[in-house]
Design an enzyme around this catalytic site. Structure first.
Site, PDB file in Angstrom:
ATOM      1  N   ASP A  88       0.923  -1.063   0.085  1.00  0.00           N
ATOM      2  CA  ASP A  88      -0.192  -0.046  -0.138  1.00  0.00           C
ATOM      3  C   ASP A  88       0.935   1.158   0.026  1.00  0.00           C
ATOM      4  OD1 ASP A  88      -1.930   1.995   0.299  1.00  0.00           O
ATOM      5  OD2 ASP A  88      -3.136   0.792   1.836  1.00  0.00           O
ATOM      6  N   ILE A  90       0.342   4.459  -0.074  1.00  0.00           N
ATOM      7  CA  ILE A  90       0.193   5.402   1.076  1.00  0.00           C
ATOM      8  C   ILE A  90      -1.265   4.999   1.624  1.00  0.00           C
ATOM      9  CG2 ILE A  90      -0.557   7.789   1.531  1.00  0.00           C
ATOM     10  CD1 ILE A  90       0.713   8.746  -0.652  1.00  0.00           C
ATOM     11  N   ASP A  91      -1.038   4.235   2.871  1.00  0.00           N
ATOM     12  CA  ASP A  91      -2.304   3.950   3.645  1.00  0.00           C
ATOM     13  C   ASP A  91      -2.912   5.300   4.433  1.00  0.00           C
ATOM     14  OD1 ASP A  91      -4.169   1.791   4.385  1.00  0.00           O
ATOM     15  OD2 ASP A  91      -3.256   2.519   6.458  1.00  0.00           O
ATOM     16  N   THR A  93      -4.725   7.836   2.802  1.00  0.00           N
ATOM     17  CA  THR A  93      -4.789   8.898   1.841  1.00  0.00           C
ATOM     18  C   THR A  93      -5.556  10.088   2.230  1.00  0.00           C
ATOM     19  OG1 THR A  93      -4.253   7.249   0.026  1.00  0.00           O
ATOM     20  CG2 THR A  93      -5.139   9.680  -0.657  1.00  0.00           C
ATOM     21  N   ASP A 215      -3.918  -3.534   2.952  1.00  0.00           N
ATOM     22  CA  ASP A 215      -4.107  -2.714   4.169  1.00  0.00           C
ATOM     23  C   ASP A 215      -3.595  -3.478   5.420  1.00  0.00           C
ATOM     24  OD1 ASP A 215      -5.782  -0.567   2.977  1.00  0.00           O
ATOM     25  OD2 ASP A 215      -7.346  -2.176   3.020  1.00  0.00           O
TER      26      ASP A 215
END
Ligand code: 2AM
Ligand code: CA
Ligand code: CA
Ligand code: CA
Length: 267
Positions: A88, A90-91, A93, A215
């Site tokens: 991921d 950018i977890d 966002t 995630d």
């Protein structure tokens, strides 16, 4: 074999730090923000840029490895054979866009379906949570202790308010008695950060109704390395290729919440 995983680990850390620098550099530039499945589901040029950055690095050094990434630049993966990087870029966002904090890069590395390494990088705090299966878990260079038992009354549980109001995934009456009983609840808006906080002992449990492999991949490796329990809301193991509800907690607490509260959940 050990040398191989040390090499993977070294490269992963180096690329994650480089990706973090790219994200920090983007704070001074204007973001291109689009929506995905609904108006609150955001994606930016940086989510795409960072995923493509990882893919180009991995393909160059480990051409035989496969990549499963949220933004879809990896490949379509139907079996868990071989080495798979679950990324991921950018977890969190929404936090990245609105707050410029409370987001993370999440990278889990699996071999034949078994988690071998997990990395969650809180870019703004410069905290890299990482674990290697059987070799311990760390925040930067500091080793994390195994997770200890805690009572429900003394626990801080992370969950989104959505799950205790009317929603289409869980009856609010399942979790609201738990919310009443625990010491406190929190919600950070980044599954990766919430999983990292469980690993670090800052949270005692995390409950959420729908996550994708990218995630939870890294967080699963971290929490399991410290003796925490990672399942779905029915107590079943997570499949690294499937979306699922996710319930993680310290040992003991997991069993107690599962039998007292989640037994009323019908998935
Ligand atoms: P994301 O920021 O990488 O999309 C937000 O509560 C958490 O849920 C974040 O970790 C977010 O990841 C994740 N999430 C999963 N599916 C989502 C969706 N459809 N819309 C928004 N957030 C989602
Ligand atoms: Ca997203
Ligand atoms: Ca995510
Ligand atoms: Ca994401």
């Amino acid at each position: 074999m050990r040398d191989f995983w040390n090499q993977v680990d070294t490269y992963a850390k180096q690329w994650i730090k480089e990706a973090g620098d790219r994200i920090k550099a983007s704070f001074s530039r204007e973001l291109v923000i689009e929506t995905k499945s609904n108006p609150n589901d955001l994606v930016t040029n940086m989510d795409k840029d960072i995923e493509q950055f990882f893919i180009s690095k991995i393909k160059e050094v480990f051409p035989g490895h496969r990549i499963l990434g949220e933004e879809g630049y990896g490949e379509k993966i139907e079996t868990s054979e071989g080495v798979i990087w679950v990324i991921d870029p950018i977890d969190g966002t929404m936090n990245f866009v609105h707050q410029q904090r409370n987001f993370a890069i999440s990278v889990g590395i699996f071999e034949n379906g078994v988690g071998q390494a997990g990395f969650i990088y809180d870019v703004v705090h410069d905290e890299l949570y990482h674990a290697r299966k059987g070799k311990g878990a760390y925040i930067n260079d500091q080793q994390l202790p195994p997770l200890k038992q805690v009572s429900i009354e003394e626990s801080i549980v992370s969950l989104n308010a959505t799950w205790v109001t009317e929603n289409r995934r869980i009856d609010p009456s399942v979790l609201s008695p738990l919310v009443t009983r625990v010491r406190g609840t929190r919600s950070y808006g980044s599954a990766a950060i919430e999983l990292a906080y469980v690993a670090a002992g800052r949270l005692d449990a995390y409950i959420t109704m729908r996550l994708a492999p990218w995630d939870f991949a890294a967080g699963k490796v971290l929490i399991e390395e410290l003796g925490g329990v990672v399942t779905d809301l029915e107590g079943k193991p997570l499949d690294i290729l499937d979306r699922s509800s996710v319930f993680v907690a310290k040992p003991g607490l997991h069993e107690e919440i599962l039998s007292t509260y989640l037994s009323k959940y019908k998935g």
